[in-house]
Scaffold this motif. Structure first.
Motif, PDB file in Angstrom:
ATOM      1  N   GLU A  70       0.792  -1.188   0.137  1.00  0.00           N
ATOM      2  CA  GLU A  70      -0.069  -0.046  -0.145  1.00  0.00           C
ATOM      3  C   GLU A  70       0.918   1.453  -0.283  1.00  0.00           C
ATOM      4  N   ARG A  71       1.979   1.196   0.719  1.00  0.00           N
ATOM      5  CA  ARG A  71       2.850   2.330   0.787  1.00  0.00           C
ATOM      6  C   ARG A  71       3.650   2.483  -0.672  1.00  0.00           C
ATOM      7  N   TRP A  72       3.790   1.491  -1.466  1.00  0.00           N
ATOM      8  CA  TRP A  72       4.510   1.383  -2.715  1.00  0.00           C
ATOM      9  C   TRP A  72       3.405   1.989  -3.680  1.00  0.00           C
ATOM     10  N   PHE A  73       2.100   1.562  -3.552  1.00  0.00           N
ATOM     11  CA  PHE A  73       1.132   2.203  -4.403  1.00  0.00           C
ATOM     12  C   PHE A  73       0.902   3.865  -4.047  1.00  0.00           C
ATOM     13  N   GLU A  74       0.931   4.157  -2.931  1.00  0.00           N
ATOM     14  CA  GLU A  74       0.441   5.468  -2.654  1.00  0.00           C
ATOM     15  C   GLU A  74       1.586   6.299  -3.105  1.00  0.00           C
ATOM     16  N   ALA A  75       2.959   6.026  -2.959  1.00  0.00           N
ATOM     17  CA  ALA A  75       4.086   6.479  -3.556  1.00  0.00           C
ATOM     18  C   ALA A  75       3.858   6.864  -5.015  1.00  0.00           C
ATOM     19  N   ILE A  76       3.619   5.589  -5.965  1.00  0.00           N
ATOM     20  CA  ILE A  76       3.540   5.634  -7.148  1.00  0.00           C
ATOM     21  C   ILE A  76       2.583   6.657  -7.598  1.00  0.00           C
ATOM     22  N   CYS A  77       1.285   6.720  -6.816  1.00  0.00           N
ATOM     23  CA  CYS A  77       0.110   7.908  -7.249  1.00  0.00           C
ATOM     24  C   CYS A  77       0.753   9.174  -6.913  1.00  0.00           C
ATOM     25  N   THR A  78       1.559   9.291  -5.760  1.00  0.00           N
ATOM     26  CA  THR A  78       2.006  10.640  -5.561  1.00  0.00           C
ATOM     27  C   THR A  78       2.921  11.224  -6.742  1.00  0.00           C
ATOM     28  N   LEU A  79       3.923  10.306  -7.105  1.00  0.00           N
ATOM     29  CA  LEU A  79       4.674  10.603  -7.942  1.00  0.00           C
ATOM     30  C   LEU A  79       4.271  10.853  -9.507  1.00  0.00           C
ATOM     31  N   LEU A  80       3.029  10.007  -9.945  1.00  0.00           N
ATOM     32  CA  LEU A  80       2.534  10.202 -10.987  1.00  0.00           C
ATOM     33  C   LEU A  80       1.727  11.675 -11.069  1.00  0.00           C
ATOM     34  N   GLU A  81       1.383  12.157  -9.981  1.00  0.00           N
ATOM     35  CA  GLU A  81       0.799  13.479  -9.727  1.00  0.00           C
ATOM     36  C   GLU A  81       1.605  14.712  -9.932  1.00  0.00           C
ATOM     37  N   ARG A  82       2.975  14.253  -9.020  1.00  0.00           N
ATOM     38  CA  ARG A  82       3.951  15.473  -9.039  1.00  0.00           C
ATOM     39  C   ARG A  82       4.666  15.516 -10.414  1.00  0.00           C
ATOM     40  N   LYS A  83       4.742  14.621 -11.335  1.00  0.00           N
ATOM     41  CA  LYS A  83       5.239  14.206 -12.607  1.00  0.00           C
ATOM     42  C   LYS A  83       4.241  15.031 -13.740  1.00  0.00           C
ATOM     43  N   GLY A  84       3.128  15.088 -13.440  1.00  0.00           N
ATOM     44  CA  GLY A  84       1.771  15.628 -14.120  1.00  0.00           C
ATOM     45  C   GLY A  84       1.469  14.452 -15.161  1.00  0.00           C
ATOM     46  N   VAL A  85       1.732  13.103 -14.905  1.00  0.00           N
ATOM     47  CA  VAL A  85       1.223  12.154 -15.822  1.00  0.00           C
ATOM     48  C   VAL A  85      -0.339  11.794 -15.390  1.00  0.00           C
ATOM     49  N   ILE A  86      -0.774  12.247 -14.318  1.00  0.00           N
ATOM     50  CA  ILE A  86      -2.189  12.121 -13.938  1.00  0.00           C
ATOM     51  C   ILE A  86      -2.489  13.488 -13.027  1.00  0.00           C
ATOM     52  N   GLU A  87      -3.979  13.785 -13.170  1.00  0.00           N
ATOM     53  CA  GLU A  87      -4.334  14.803 -12.398  1.00  0.00           C
ATOM     54  C   GLU A  87      -4.391  14.635 -10.988  1.00  0.00           C
ATOM     55  N   PRO A  88      -4.230  15.798 -10.133  1.00  0.00           N
ATOM     56  CA  PRO A  88      -4.374  15.818  -8.739  1.00  0.00           C
ATOM     57  C   PRO A  88      -5.750  14.983  -8.465  1.00  0.00           C
ATOM     58  N   GLY A  89      -5.831  13.800  -7.452  1.00  0.00           N
ATOM     59  CA  GLY A  89      -7.300  13.406  -7.214  1.00  0.00           C
ATOM     60  C   GLY A  89      -7.876  12.579  -8.358  1.00  0.00           C
ATOM     61  N   GLU A  90      -7.227  12.260  -9.417  1.00  0.00           N
ATOM     62  CA  GLU A  90      -7.610  11.512 -10.527  1.00  0.00           C
ATOM     63  C   GLU A  90      -7.915   9.826 -10.160  1.00  0.00           C
ATOM     64  N   LEU A  91      -7.340   9.401  -9.352  1.00  0.00           N
ATOM     65  CA  LEU A  91      -7.228   8.179  -8.907  1.00  0.00           C
ATOM     66  C   LEU A  91      -8.138   7.879  -7.643  1.00  0.00           C
ATOM     67  N   GLU A  92      -8.706   9.002  -7.270  1.00  0.00           N
ATOM     68  CA  GLU A  92      -9.748   8.815  -5.914  1.00  0.00           C
ATOM     69  C   GLU A  92     -10.875   8.174  -6.350  1.00  0.00           C
ATOM     70  N   GLY A  93     -11.217   7.134  -5.292  1.00  0.00           N
ATOM     71  CA  GLY A  93     -12.363   6.259  -5.401  1.00  0.00           C
ATOM     72  C   GLY A  93     -12.226   5.276  -6.352  1.00  0.00           C
ATOM     73  N   LEU A  94     -11.186   4.947  -6.717  1.00  0.00           N
ATOM     74  CA  LEU A  94     -10.994   3.752  -7.804  1.00  0.00           C
ATOM     75  C   LEU A  94     -10.407   2.348  -7.108  1.00  0.00           C
ATOM     76  N   ASP A  95     -10.655   2.382  -6.041  1.00  0.00           N
ATOM     77  CA  ASP A  95     -10.345   1.250  -5.155  1.00  0.00           C
ATOM     78  C   ASP A  95     -11.233   0.000  -5.305  1.00  0.00           C
ATOM     79  N   GLY A  96     -11.724  -0.119  -6.439  1.00  0.00           N
ATOM     80  CA  GLY A  96     -12.402  -1.480  -6.637  1.00  0.00           C
ATOM     81  C   GLY A  96     -11.820  -2.367  -7.816  1.00  0.00           C
TER      82      GLY A  96
END
Length: 96
Positions: A70-96
């Motif tokens: 879970e820490r790894w996944f959180e770090a990946i999501c954080t970095l994708l946002e920082r790098k502009g690959v995804i928009e901030p909050g884009e992955l929220e609610g996709l835990d299914g």
């Protein structure tokens, strides 16, 4: 300044579990996170030092509540946002 992952010598965290776990993953999603990390690093999206920093920068409460992958996944999501690959909050609610 120590970060939450640096708890060496700190009391109150209980005993360290040193039993050897024969299974590398306990769920399919954990293996996918490892694959995702490898693919993103191979693409040059971020490097190992950035990944480690993202994990170590997690808020203490979130870090302590999260499992290893879970820490790894959180770090990946954080970095994708920082790098502009995804928009901030884009992955929220996709835990299914």
């Amino acid at each position: 300044m120590a970060r939450i992952n640096d708890v060496g010598g700190t009391e109150g965290f209980g005993a360290v579990d040193i039993t050897d776990d024969a299974e590398p993953f306990h769920a399919d999603w954990e293996a996918r996170v490892v694959g995702l990390l490898g693919a993103l690093r191979a693409q040059g999206i971020f490097n190992t030092n950035e990944f480690r920093d993202a994990i170590e920068s997690m808020p203490p409460r979130e870090y302590l509540a999260a499992s290893y992958y879970e820490r790894w996944f959180e770090a990946i999501c954080t970095l994708l946002e920082r790098k502009g690959v995804i928009e901030p909050g884009e992955l929220e609610g996709l835990d299914g």
